[in-house]
Motif scaffolding. Structure first.
Motif, PDB file in Angstrom:
ATOM      1  N   ALA A   1       0.823  -1.210   0.000  1.00 52.34           N
ATOM      2  CA  ALA A   1       0.000   0.000   0.000  1.00 52.34           C
ATOM      3  C   ALA A   1       0.860   1.265   0.000  1.00 52.34           C
ATOM      4  O   ALA A   1       0.433   2.307  -0.500  1.00 52.34           O
ATOM      5  N   ALA A   2       2.077   1.139   0.530  1.00 53.12           N
ATOM      6  CA  ALA A   2       3.000   2.284   0.547  1.00 53.12           C
ATOM      7  C   ALA A   2       3.741   2.448  -0.774  1.00 53.12           C
ATOM      8  O   ALA A   2       4.504   3.401  -0.941  1.00 53.12           O
ATOM      9  N   GLY A   3       3.530   1.524  -1.707  1.00 52.54           N
ATOM     10  CA  GLY A   3       4.217   1.591  -2.991  1.00 52.54           C
ATOM     11  C   GLY A   3       5.629   1.050  -2.943  1.00 52.54           C
ATOM     12  O   GLY A   3       6.457   1.368  -3.801  1.00 52.54           O
ATOM     13  N   MET A   4       5.896   0.191  -1.955  1.00 54.47           N
ATOM     14  CA  MET A   4       7.228  -0.382  -1.779  1.00 54.47           C
ATOM     15  C   MET A   4       7.267  -1.833  -2.250  1.00 54.47           C
ATOM     16  O   MET A   4       6.233  -2.419  -2.561  1.00 54.47           O
ATOM     17  N   THR A   5       8.461  -2.392  -2.302  1.00 55.52           N
ATOM     18  CA  THR A   5       8.643  -3.780  -2.727  1.00 55.52           C
ATOM     19  C   THR A   5       8.919  -4.647  -1.506  1.00 55.52           C
ATOM     20  O   THR A   5       9.963  -4.500  -0.867  1.00 55.52           O
ATOM     21  N   PRO A   6       7.971  -5.534  -1.151  1.00 53.53           N
ATOM     22  CA  PRO A   6       8.207  -6.390   0.001  1.00 53.53           C
ATOM     23  C   PRO A   6       8.804  -7.744  -0.380  1.00 53.53           C
ATOM     24  O   PRO A   6       8.532  -8.294  -1.446  1.00 53.53           O
ATOM     25  N   ILE A   7       9.640  -8.248   0.510  1.00 47.72           N
ATOM     26  CA  ILE A   7      10.043  -9.652   0.493  1.00 47.72           C
ATOM     27  C   ILE A   7       9.519 -10.246   1.789  1.00 47.72           C
ATOM     28  O   ILE A   7       9.837  -9.743   2.874  1.00 47.72           O
ATOM     29  N   GLN A   8       8.723 -11.279   1.688  1.00 46.07           N
ATOM     30  CA  GLN A   8       8.154 -11.903   2.879  1.00 46.07           C
ATOM     31  C   GLN A   8       8.985 -13.112   3.301  1.00 46.07           C
ATOM     32  O   GLN A   8       9.317 -13.969   2.479  1.00 46.07           O
ATOM     33  N   VAL A   9       9.308 -13.157   4.593  1.00 50.67           N
ATOM     34  CA  VAL A   9       9.990 -14.304   5.186  1.00 50.67           C
ATOM     35  C   VAL A   9       9.038 -14.838   6.254  1.00 50.67           C
ATOM     36  O   VAL A   9       9.100 -14.412   7.416  1.00 50.67           O
ATOM     37  N   PRO A  10       8.131 -15.742   5.900  1.00 56.41           N
ATOM     38  CA  PRO A  10       7.098 -16.170   6.846  1.00 56.41           C
ATOM     39  C   PRO A  10       7.687 -16.779   8.109  1.00 56.41           C
ATOM     40  O   PRO A  10       8.728 -17.439   8.076  1.00 56.41           O
ATOM     41  N   ASP A  11       6.988 -16.535   9.221  1.00 56.72           N
ATOM     42  CA  ASP A  11       7.414 -17.077  10.505  1.00 56.72           C
ATOM     43  C   ASP A  11       6.468 -18.209  10.903  1.00 56.72           C
ATOM     44  O   ASP A  11       6.447 -19.245  10.272  1.00 56.72           O
ATOM     45  N   LEU A  12       5.657 -18.022  11.930  1.00 56.23           N
ATOM     46  CA  LEU A  12       4.768 -19.086  12.406  1.00 56.23           C
ATOM     47  C   LEU A  12       3.593 -19.332  11.473  1.00 56.23           C
ATOM     48  O   LEU A  12       3.101 -20.445  11.364  1.00 56.23           O
ATOM     49  N   LYS A  13       3.151 -18.280  10.815  1.00 60.51           N
ATOM     50  CA  LYS A  13       1.929 -18.354  10.003  1.00 60.51           C
ATOM     51  C   LYS A  13       2.284 -18.385   8.531  1.00 60.51           C
ATOM     52  O   LYS A  13       2.783 -17.402   7.981  1.00 60.51           O
ATOM     53  N   PRO A  14       2.058 -19.518   7.849  1.00 59.69           N
ATOM     54  CA  PRO A  14       2.370 -19.577   6.421  1.00 59.69           C
ATOM     55  C   PRO A  14       1.445 -18.666   5.632  1.00 59.69           C
ATOM     56  O   PRO A  14       0.314 -18.394   6.047  1.00 59.69           O
ATOM     57  N   PRO A  15       1.908 -18.167   4.484  1.00 59.92           N
ATOM     58  CA  PRO A  15       1.074 -17.271   3.677  1.00 59.92           C
ATOM     59  C   PRO A  15      -0.204 -17.965   3.204  1.00 59.92           C
ATOM     60  O   PRO A  15      -0.168 -19.116   2.766  1.00 59.92           O
ATOM     61  N   SER A  16      -1.304 -17.275   3.306  1.00 59.76           N
ATOM     62  CA  SER A  16      -2.575 -17.804   2.801  1.00 59.76           C
ATOM     63  C   SER A  16      -2.603 -17.683   1.281  1.00 59.76           C
ATOM     64  O   SER A  16      -1.812 -16.933   0.692  1.00 59.76           O
ATOM     65  N   PRO A  17      -3.513 -18.401   0.626  1.00 64.71           N
ATOM     66  CA  PRO A  17      -3.650 -18.260  -0.827  1.00 64.71           C
ATOM     67  C   PRO A  17      -3.901 -16.812  -1.249  1.00 64.71           C
ATOM     68  O   PRO A  17      -3.413 -16.370  -2.284  1.00 64.71           O
ATOM     69  N   GLU A  18      -4.648 -16.060  -0.418  1.00 66.91           N
ATOM     70  CA  GLU A  18      -4.934 -14.663  -0.733  1.00 66.91           C
ATOM     71  C   GLU A  18      -3.662 -13.821  -0.697  1.00 66.91           C
ATOM     72  O   GLU A  18      -3.477 -12.910  -1.516  1.00 66.91           O
ATOM     73  N   VAL A  19      -2.774 -14.120   0.241  1.00 62.35           N
ATOM     74  CA  VAL A  19      -1.517 -13.381   0.335  1.00 62.35           C
ATOM     75  C   VAL A  19      -0.596 -13.764  -0.817  1.00 62.35           C
ATOM     76  O   VAL A  19       0.038 -12.904  -1.436  1.00 62.35           O
ATOM     77  N   ILE A  20      -0.507 -15.038  -1.107  1.00 62.19           N
ATOM     78  CA  ILE A  20       0.330 -15.495  -2.219  1.00 62.19           C
ATOM     79  C   ILE A  20      -0.109 -14.835  -3.525  1.00 62.19           C
ATOM     80  O   ILE A  20       0.718 -14.464  -4.368  1.00 62.19           O
ATOM     81  N   ALA A  21      -1.423 -14.646  -3.659  1.00 62.60           N
ATOM     82  CA  ALA A  21      -1.964 -14.048  -4.879  1.00 62.60           C
ATOM     83  C   ALA A  21      -1.557 -12.586  -5.060  1.00 62.60           C
ATOM     84  O   ALA A  21      -1.705 -12.041  -6.155  1.00 62.60           O
ATOM     85  N   LEU A  22      -1.021 -11.964  -4.024  1.00 66.90           N
ATOM     86  CA  LEU A  22      -0.565 -10.582  -4.148  1.00 66.90           C
ATOM     87  C   LEU A  22       0.628 -10.474  -5.093  1.00 66.90           C
ATOM     88  O   LEU A  22       0.913  -9.404  -5.620  1.00 66.90           O
ATOM     89  N   GLY A  23       1.333 -11.584  -5.287  1.00 61.03           N
ATOM     90  CA  GLY A  23       2.396 -11.623  -6.286  1.00 61.03           C
ATOM     91  C   GLY A  23       3.742 -11.115  -5.834  1.00 61.03           C
ATOM     92  O   GLY A  23       4.648 -10.931  -6.654  1.00 61.03           O
ATOM     93  N   HIS A  24       3.927 -10.893  -4.545  1.00 63.39           N
ATOM     94  CA  HIS A  24       5.213 -10.428  -4.033  1.00 63.39           C
ATOM     95  C   HIS A  24       6.169 -11.619  -3.868  1.00 63.39           C
ATOM     96  O   HIS A  24       5.792 -12.775  -4.015  1.00 63.39           O
TER      97      HIS A  24
END
Length: 227
Positions: free
Chosen positions: A180-203
Motif C-alpha cells: 500500500a506504501a508503494g514499496m517492494t516487500p520480500i516476505q519471510v514467513p514465521d509461524l503463520k504460512p502465507p494464505s492463498p490470498e496473500v500469495i496471490a498478491l504476487g510479491h
C-alpha cells in the motif's frame, strides 16, 4: 526469482522477522490464560500475529467476548516483559544481513507495530539497535499495518522515496502495508504460512533471511559496493 531494482533503503519489521518473538508471545498468552483459568484457541493466537496491539485487543473482544481481556492482556504483558528482559533469540542470518547493509552504507529503518517502549526494550536487549538510526513504532502513527502509514513515515525520515524502498516482513498485515506504501516487500514467513490470498498478491516469498540476503547481493554490483 530476482529483484528488479537496487533498493535505496531497506526497511525491517521486527517481531517474527528479526527477533524470534512470536512463539514467546503466544506462550505468554497461553500462560496468562492458564493463570486466569480460561482457554485460548491456537487459531486465534495465530490470527493475532503481525497485528498492532489495538487490533489484537479488538480481535480478542470480537472472538472471545466472554473473557476479561484487560486483565488477561495485563498479565500477558507482564510475563512477556520478563521474557524480553531475559533475552529473545534472533532470527538466523539477521546479523549477517544487517552488517552487510551497514558496510555498504545502505540506509536502514525499523518499522514495527510494537509500541515504542516495548520496541526500544527489544532492540536494545537484542543489540539490534546499533544497526538502525531510524525506528518507527506503532506509537508513532495513527493507522497501524496493514495501512501504509508506518512505512511511509520510515521512508520519509530516511529521505528515500517509497518506490525505492525494499521491505522485509514476515506477516500478512506487514506485506499489505508495504504494498500500500508503494514499496517492494520480500516476505519471510514465521509461524503463520502465507494464505492463498496473500500469495496471490504476487510479491516475493522466501524461506529465510539468508535467501533474502542472496536476492539483495545480486543487486549490488562491485561498483556500487565501493561507492
Amino acid at each position: 526469482m530476482k529483484l528488479d531494482f537496487t533498493p535505496a533503503a531497506v526497511l525491517f519489521d521486527m517481531d517474527g522477522l528479526m527477533i524470534d518473538s512470536e512463539k514467546a508471545v503466544m506462550a505468554c498468552w497461553l500462560e496468562a490464560a492458564d493463570i486466569h483459568g480460561v482457554t485460548l484457541e491456537e487459531d486465534l493466537l495465530h490470527a493475532m500475529v503481525g497485528l498492532h496491539e489495538k487490533l489484537c485487543i479488538a480481535l480478542l473482544r470480537e472472538r472471545r467476548p466472554d473473557l476479561d481481556i484487560r486483565t488477561l492482556g495485563e498479565t500477558t504483558d507482564r510475563l512477556y516483559h520478563d521474557k524480553v528482559e531475559q533475552g529473545l533469540p534472533l532470527k538466523p542470518g539477521i546479523i549477517e544481513l544487517l552488517q552487510w547493509l551497514t558496510d555498504l552504507g545502505v540506509p536502514r529503518a525499523v518499522a514495527t507495530s510494537t509500541r515504542r517502549e516495548r520496541a526500544d526494550q527489544k532492540l536494545h536487549r537484542s543489540g539490534l539497535i546499533r544497526f538502525f538510526p531510524i525506528v518507527v513504532t506503532g506509537s508513532d502513527i495513527e493507522h497501524p499495518k496493514p495501512a501504509p502509514d508506518i512505512y511511509l513515515k520510515a521512508a520519509n525520515l530516511l529521505g528515500v522515496a517509497p518506490q525505492h524502498c525494499l521491505v522485509l516482513e514476515d506477516s500478512e498485515p506487514g506485506v499489505r502495508a508495504a504494498l500500500a506504501a508503494g514499496m517492494t516487500p520480500i516476505q519471510v514467513p514465521d509461524l503463520k504460512p502465507p494464505s492463498p490470498e496473500v500469495i496471490a498478491l504476487g510479491h516475493r516469498i522466501v524461506g529465510s533471511l539468508t535467501d533474502a540476503h542472496t536476492l539483495l547481493r545480486a543487486r549490488y554490483t562491485p561498483c556500487e559496493q565501493g561507492a
